[in-house]
Write a protein that holds these residues in place. Structure first.
Motif, PDB file in Angstrom:
ATOM      1  N   LEU A 244       1.201  -0.818   0.162  1.00 31.99           N
ATOM      2  CA  LEU A 244       0.289   0.544   0.270  1.00 31.99           C
ATOM      3  C   LEU A 244       0.701   1.476   0.011  1.00 31.99           C
ATOM      4  O   LEU A 244       0.315   2.736  -0.670  1.00 31.99           O
ATOM      5  N   ALA A 310      -6.047   0.925  10.366  1.00 39.01           N
ATOM      6  CA  ALA A 310      -6.936   1.770   9.802  1.00 39.01           C
ATOM      7  C   ALA A 310      -6.621   3.461   9.668  1.00 39.01           C
ATOM      8  O   ALA A 310      -7.458   3.531   8.194  1.00 39.01           O
ATOM      9  N   THR A 316      -5.905   9.581   4.891  1.00 43.37           N
ATOM     10  CA  THR A 316      -5.697   9.461   3.741  1.00 43.37           C
ATOM     11  C   THR A 316      -6.480  10.022   2.663  1.00 43.37           C
ATOM     12  O   THR A 316      -6.405  10.622   1.695  1.00 43.37           O
ATOM     13  N   LEU A 324      -7.979  16.493  -4.548  1.00 40.81           N
ATOM     14  CA  LEU A 324      -8.178  16.149  -5.485  1.00 40.81           C
ATOM     15  C   LEU A 324      -9.352  17.301  -6.412  1.00 40.81           C
ATOM     16  O   LEU A 324      -9.427  17.719  -7.103  1.00 40.81           O
ATOM     17  N   ILE A 358     -10.682   4.951  -5.445  1.00 39.04           N
ATOM     18  CA  ILE A 358     -12.350   4.613  -5.126  1.00 39.04           C
ATOM     19  C   ILE A 358     -12.469   3.171  -4.934  1.00 39.04           C
ATOM     20  O   ILE A 358     -13.585   2.354  -4.471  1.00 39.04           O
ATOM     21  N   GLY A 364     -11.690  -0.682   2.035  1.00 45.39           N
ATOM     22  CA  GLY A 364     -11.408  -0.063   3.596  1.00 45.39           C
ATOM     23  C   GLY A 364     -12.354  -1.086   4.267  1.00 45.39           C
ATOM     24  O   GLY A 364     -12.077  -1.716   5.326  1.00 45.39           O
ATOM     25  N   ILE A 368     -12.287  -3.722   7.948  1.00 46.43           N
ATOM     26  CA  ILE A 368     -12.717  -2.823   9.297  1.00 46.43           C
ATOM     27  C   ILE A 368     -13.580  -4.552   9.547  1.00 46.43           C
ATOM     28  O   ILE A 368     -13.928  -4.875  10.357  1.00 46.43           O
ATOM     29  N   HIS A 380     -14.213 -15.701   7.904  1.00 50.26           N
ATOM     30  CA  HIS A 380     -12.698 -15.974   7.572  1.00 50.26           C
ATOM     31  C   HIS A 380     -11.979 -17.143   7.321  1.00 50.26           C
ATOM     32  O   HIS A 380     -13.371 -18.350   6.927  1.00 50.26           O
ATOM     33  N   ILE A 385     -13.168 -13.541   1.946  1.00 55.85           N
ATOM     34  CA  ILE A 385     -11.054 -12.378   1.812  1.00 55.85           C
ATOM     35  C   ILE A 385     -10.635 -12.120   0.936  1.00 55.85           C
ATOM     36  O   ILE A 385      -9.730 -10.754   0.256  1.00 55.85           O
ATOM     37  N   HIS A 388     -11.651  -8.892  -0.407  1.00 53.90           N
ATOM     38  CA  HIS A 388     -11.154  -7.981  -0.347  1.00 53.90           C
ATOM     39  C   HIS A 388      -9.813  -7.392  -0.434  1.00 53.90           C
ATOM     40  O   HIS A 388      -9.600  -6.254  -0.588  1.00 53.90           O
TER      41      HIS A 388
HETATM   42 FE1  HAS Z   1      -5.828  -6.479   4.627  1.00 50.62          FE
HETATM   43  C1  HAS Z   1      -6.909  -9.894   5.396  1.00 50.62           C
HETATM   44  C2  HAS Z   1      -7.721  -5.922   8.073  1.00 50.62           C
HETATM   45  C3  HAS Z   1      -6.051  -2.867   4.207  1.00 50.62           C
HETATM   46  C4  HAS Z   1      -4.720  -7.056   1.361  1.00 50.62           C
HETATM   47  N1  HAS Z   1      -6.031  -8.554   3.911  1.00 50.62           N
HETATM   48  C5  HAS Z   1      -6.292  -9.781   4.087  1.00 50.62           C
HETATM   49  C6  HAS Z   1      -5.427 -10.326   3.181  1.00 50.62           C
HETATM   50  C7  HAS Z   1      -4.691  -9.355   1.877  1.00 50.62           C
HETATM   51  C8  HAS Z   1      -4.885  -8.513   2.187  1.00 50.62           C
HETATM   52  C9  HAS Z   1      -3.926  -9.868   1.091  1.00 50.62           C
HETATM   53  O1  HAS Z   1      -8.260  -7.885  10.056  1.00 50.62           O
HETATM   54  C10 HAS Z   1      -5.375 -11.430   2.577  1.00 50.62           C
HETATM   55  C11 HAS Z   1      -4.377 -13.217   3.165  1.00 50.62           C
HETATM   56  C12 HAS Z   1      -4.535 -13.845   3.077  1.00 50.62           C
HETATM   57  O2  HAS Z   1      -4.282 -15.027   2.023  1.00 50.62           O
HETATM   58  O3  HAS Z   1      -5.039 -14.214   4.196  1.00 50.62           O
HETATM   59  N2  HAS Z   1      -6.494  -4.667   5.948  1.00 50.62           N
HETATM   60  C13 HAS Z   1      -7.342  -5.080   6.948  1.00 50.62           C
HETATM   61  C14 HAS Z   1      -8.397  -3.883   7.783  1.00 50.62           C
HETATM   62  C15 HAS Z   1      -7.046  -2.672   6.776  1.00 50.62           C
HETATM   63  C16 HAS Z   1      -6.387  -3.375   5.648  1.00 50.62           C
HETATM   64  C17 HAS Z   1      -8.389  -2.691   8.859  1.00 50.62           C
HETATM   65  N3  HAS Z   1      -5.516  -5.437   3.552  1.00 50.62           N
HETATM   66  C18 HAS Z   1      -5.204  -4.125   3.087  1.00 50.62           C
HETATM   67  C19 HAS Z   1      -4.709  -3.391   2.576  1.00 50.62           C
HETATM   68  C20 HAS Z   1      -3.795  -4.510   1.568  1.00 50.62           C
HETATM   69  C21 HAS Z   1      -4.824  -6.312   1.908  1.00 50.62           C
HETATM   70  C22 HAS Z   1      -3.932  -2.131   1.715  1.00 50.62           C
HETATM   71  C23 HAS Z   1      -3.823  -5.064   0.703  1.00 50.62           C
HETATM   72  C24 HAS Z   1      -2.940  -4.218   0.148  1.00 50.62           C
HETATM   73  N4  HAS Z   1      -7.140  -8.145   6.102  1.00 50.62           N
HETATM   74  C25 HAS Z   1      -7.169  -7.334   7.606  1.00 50.62           C
HETATM   75  C26 HAS Z   1      -7.802  -8.414   8.278  1.00 50.62           C
HETATM   76  C27 HAS Z   1      -7.272  -9.872   7.520  1.00 50.62           C
HETATM   77  C28 HAS Z   1      -6.866  -9.478   6.284  1.00 50.62           C
HETATM   78  C29 HAS Z   1      -8.166  -8.474   9.722  1.00 50.62           C
HETATM   79  C30 HAS Z   1      -8.119 -11.366   7.911  1.00 50.62           C
HETATM   80  C31 HAS Z   1      -8.410 -11.833   7.490  1.00 50.62           C
HETATM   81  C32 HAS Z   1      -8.582 -12.664   7.844  1.00 50.62           C
HETATM   82  O4  HAS Z   1      -9.614 -13.829   8.026  1.00 50.62           O
HETATM   83  O5  HAS Z   1      -8.399 -13.849   7.365  1.00 50.62           O
HETATM   84  C33 HAS Z   1      -7.079  -1.254   6.593  1.00 50.62           C
HETATM   85  O6  HAS Z   1      -5.223  -0.981   6.753  1.00 50.62           O
HETATM   86  C34 HAS Z   1      -8.174  -0.822   5.478  1.00 50.62           C
HETATM   87  C35 HAS Z   1      -8.082   0.671   6.196  1.00 50.62           C
HETATM   88  C36 HAS Z   1      -8.865   0.961   4.451  1.00 50.62           C
HETATM   89  C37 HAS Z   1      -9.780   2.432   4.993  1.00 50.62           C
HETATM   90  C38 HAS Z   1      -9.983   3.110   2.908  1.00 50.62           C
HETATM   91  C39 HAS Z   1      -9.458   4.488   2.810  1.00 50.62           C
HETATM   92  C40 HAS Z   1      -9.787   4.773   1.788  1.00 50.62           C
HETATM   93  C41 HAS Z   1      -9.023   5.581   1.084  1.00 50.62           C
HETATM   94  C42 HAS Z   1      -9.427   5.722  -0.898  1.00 50.62           C
HETATM   95  C43 HAS Z   1     -10.099   7.216  -0.884  1.00 50.62           C
HETATM   96  C44 HAS Z   1     -10.676   7.455  -1.723  1.00 50.62           C
HETATM   97  C45 HAS Z   1     -10.863   8.892  -2.743  1.00 50.62           C
HETATM   98  C46 HAS Z   1     -11.594   9.041  -3.962  1.00 50.62           C
HETATM   99  C47 HAS Z   1      -9.406   9.764  -1.897  1.00 50.62           C
HETATM  100  C48 HAS Z   1      -9.772   2.498   5.294  1.00 50.62           C
HETATM  101  C49 HAS Z   1      -7.872   6.014   1.306  1.00 50.62           C
HETATM  102  C50 HAS Z   1     -11.692  10.219  -4.089  1.00 50.62           C
HETATM  103  C51 HAS Z   1     -13.463  10.600  -4.744  1.00 50.62           C
HETATM  104  C52 HAS Z   1     -14.168  10.629  -4.118  1.00 50.62           C
HETATM  105  C53 HAS Z   1     -15.276   9.877  -4.759  1.00 50.62           C
HETATM  106  C54 HAS Z   1     -14.833  11.235  -2.783  1.00 50.62           C
END
Ligand code: HAS
Ligand code: CU
Length: 579
Positions: A244, A310, A316, A324, A358, A364, A368, A380, A385, A388
């Motif tokens: 990321l 998160a 961010t 933007l 987007i 995200g 969560i 799980h 997953i 996600h």
């Molecule tokens: Fe995850 C499992 C929790 C982020 C990747 N995650 C995985 C696995 C991968 C992965 C590969 O708590 C599976 C691994 C496996 O093979 O078993 N993950 C989270 C949480 C976040 C999170 C809390 N994950 C990521 C990111 C990844 C990634 C980033 C890769 C790059 N994840 C988990 C958990 C598991 C998990 C458990 C285990 C599940 C299980 O049971 O096996 C947070 O960091 C996410 C925070 C993100 C946000 C979103 C912010 C939004 C943004 C965009 C804004 C849009 C704009 C556009 C600016 C809060 C920044 C403007 C336009 C408009 C239209 C307004």
């Protein structure tokens, strides 16, 4: 090869500087091409897995190339998750700081990084191709692959930490010339990313060097699965931030310039990276909510820590969103959404990054859900997953790296993109395909469809009896997968076509963004930076060793209580080969 004039590192005499600049560009291009070649292999196999969930078993037709779904899935995960991301990142996080600081990187170290990872990648590819190591990207023991697999991963992991000393050295050179100044933003973000990753690597290195490497050679007979899983996730969660954070480097460090505006807040970017660094390591065991052996108190603490990691992404969302909006309004956008439409959507690099952002809203939100202990029990090991992580690493990382390649290929080679329209087509199709795929996967997961399962090999009646209720989401999965095939080949046509056949043109410069109150340039010979008014917090965050110390303490505090009981009840499992 033509080189952009501002490529010249200012610390060297002119002729040497030209040579160093040319070598730097060539090496960056080598990292980029190797990374995207890995994606080409990984992305080619991916849709077969999507078809599997749609009930279409393509694997028998692919023998002897692929023996099973599990072999395909291993190649897909390893090539995309490790080889593609590591090569692009280890190029980018050296190249961009070198250009931002105007300091030449240590080419010997950077070449060594490339060579170590390349040998590792070849070993792993060999081990996966001969079907000796269909252990999936997590290589959980007691599943047992060949020594080539484990030694290959060891080299890949080792090589991927090598940009760290290169970055430290460049920063030290820059600081000698500009004492008392704050580290420029892109370098700061790259450095905190690499420090985080250097620390995180300890887990998987311990797993490989102490257990899996000697085990695969027959030097030890058994391994402890739970200790190894815990060591894996000590690195395996931070790896998702190693995917990321380089994308965030582009969003914070470049995108605002690409859309014609400014970065709204430089301090917010630094706080984000510092928090990501500190929180990435202690939360690894949230991948083990369903594993036995550690207390419910720790599981509760993990939920809090996961929500903490998160938070910088929520920061961010607002910082990038506002940057933007600022650019959109400068471009004449009015009203609630006019600014959004006014962004330069015709630029494929911009479109790819905004579309990636987007999709990350869904990524995200599902993260969560995963991070909440009770909800995790429902999702799980289901397709939720992979749903996600395809709207995180499969979109944010992959699309941002594509976006970078759209300006970087012309920048490095002096050749234009062969077709901006095809580039735009590829990113929009990727966006639509990935969104449909991820909605299908997360939805099917709520019906309990298991992840990593060769469901299409079941007799037709059994497949329908088991998964018939999820037929609509599973059809979406298959449709999304097919769209992704189209998107990826369109992208590769642009990427490789431009490198080989693009029309020659003046190379564009690196689009470094300026932040409000920040300098126009931070190279070693640019005018002194008046940012000396930086707040005490920003000055404190610049002490990266302080952040490192806090991260180490937080990680020890989180891991000692969990690992201690495991180390006192060691289980001894012999290897299994199930494929
Ligand atoms: Fe995850 C499992 C929790 C982020 C990747 N995650 C995985 C696995 C991968 C992965 C590969 O708590 C599976 C691994 C496996 O093979 O078993 N993950 C989270 C949480 C976040 C999170 C809390 N994950 C990521 C990111 C990844 C990634 C980033 C890769 C790059 N994840 C988990 C958990 C598991 C998990 C458990 C285990 C599940 C299980 O049971 O096996 C947070 O960091 C996410 C925070 C993100 C946000 C979103 C912010 C939004 C943004 C965009 C804004 C849009 C704009 C556009 C600016 C809060 C920044 C403007 C336009 C408009 C239209 C307004
Ligand atoms: Cu995680």
């Amino acid at each position: 090869m033509e080189i952009a004039a501002d490529t010249l590192p200012s610390t060297l005499p002119r002729s040497e500087s030209d040579r160093a600049a040319a070598s730097t560009c060539r090496l960056m291009l080598a990292f980029l091409i190797t990374g995207f070649s890995a994606l080409l292999i990984g992305a080619t196999i991916g849709p077969l897995q999507a078809l599997n969930y749609g009930g279409v078993d393509a694997y028998p037709a692919l023998r002897p190339l692929l023996q099973s779904y599990y072999q395909g899935l291993t190649i897909h995960g390893v090539m995309n998750g490790y080889v593609f991301t590591f090569f692009v990142t280890c190029g980018l996080l050296v190249y961009l700081p070198a250009r931002e600081l105007g300091v030449a990187p240590n080419l010997t170290m950077w070449r060594t990084c490339f060579a170590v990872m390349a040998v590792g990648a070849l070993c792993v590819i060999y081990a996966m191709a001969d079907n000796s190591s269909s252990v999936l990207w997590t290589f959980y023991p007691p599943l047992k692959g060949s020594p080539f697999f484990y030694f290959g991963i060891t080299l890949l992991a080792l090589g991927s930490t090598m940009p760290l000393p290169i970055l430290l050295k460049m920063r030290a050179t820059w600081r000698r010339h500009r004492p008392g100044e704050i580290t420029p933003l892109v370098t700061y973000m790259s450095l905190t990313t690499m420090l985080m990753w250097g620390l995180a690597g300890v887990g998987v290195m311990a797993e490989l060097v102490l257990q899996l490497d000697p085990w695969s050679l027959g030097l030890i007979g058994t391994v402890d699965p739970i200790i190894n899983r815990t060591l894996f996730w000590l690195t395996g969660h931070p790896i998702v931030y190693f995917w990321l954070m380089p994308a965030y480097v582009s969003w914070y460090g470049l995108l605002s310039r690409q859309v014609g505006g400014k970065l709204i807040s430089d301090p917010m970017a630094r706080i984000t990276f510092a928090l990501l660094m500190i929180f990435a390591l202690p939360v690894g065991t949230h991948h083990q909510f369903s594993d036995p052996g550690f207390s419910s108190i720790w599981r509760g603490i993990l939920v809090v820590l996961t929500m903490s990691v998160a938070t910088p992404s929520l920061v961010t969302a607002f910082t990038i969103g506002l940057s933007l909006e600022y650019a959109g309004r400068l471009r004449g956008g009015k009203g609630w959404f006019g600014w959004f439409r006014a962004l330069p959507w015709g630029d494929p690099s911009v479109a790819a990054q905004i579309l990636a952002a987007i999709t990350f809203i869904l990524g995200g939100a599902t993260g969560i859900v995963n991070g909440s202990w009770q909800l995790n029990a429902i999702v799980h090991n289901t397709t939720f997953i992979p749903g996600h992580f395809h709207v995180t690493v499969g979109s944010v990382t992959a699309m941002t790296f594509m976006a970078i390649s759209f300006w970087m290929v012309p920048h490095l080679t002096g050749r234009q993109l062969i077709s901006r329209r095809l580039a735009l087509f590829s990113v929009w199709t990727w966006f639509v395909g990935m969104t449909i795929f991820a909605i299908g996967m997360t939805w099917a997961g709520l019906y309990g469809v298991p992840r990593r399962a060769w469901v299409s090999a079941l007799p037709h009646d059994t497949y329908h009896a088991l998964y018939g209720a999820a037929s609509v989401p599973l059809a979406l999965v298959a449709a999304g997968g097919v769209l992704l095939w189209v998107a990826s080949y369109a992208f590769f046509a642009v990427f490789f076509g431009s490198i080989l056949f693009g029309r020659r043109a003046a190379p564009p410069p690196v689009p470094f963004a300026q932040s409000f109150g920040g300098p126009a340039s931070s190279t070693i010979d640019s005018p002194p930076n008046p940012a000396q008014s930086a707040s005490p917090l920003i000055r404190a965050l610049d002490h990266v060793w302080l952040l490192t110390g806090i991260t180490v303490l937080a990680t020890l505090a989180a891991y000692i209580p969990i690992l201690w009981p495991f180390l006192h009840h060691v289980t001894r499992a012999p290897g299994w080969i199930l494929w």
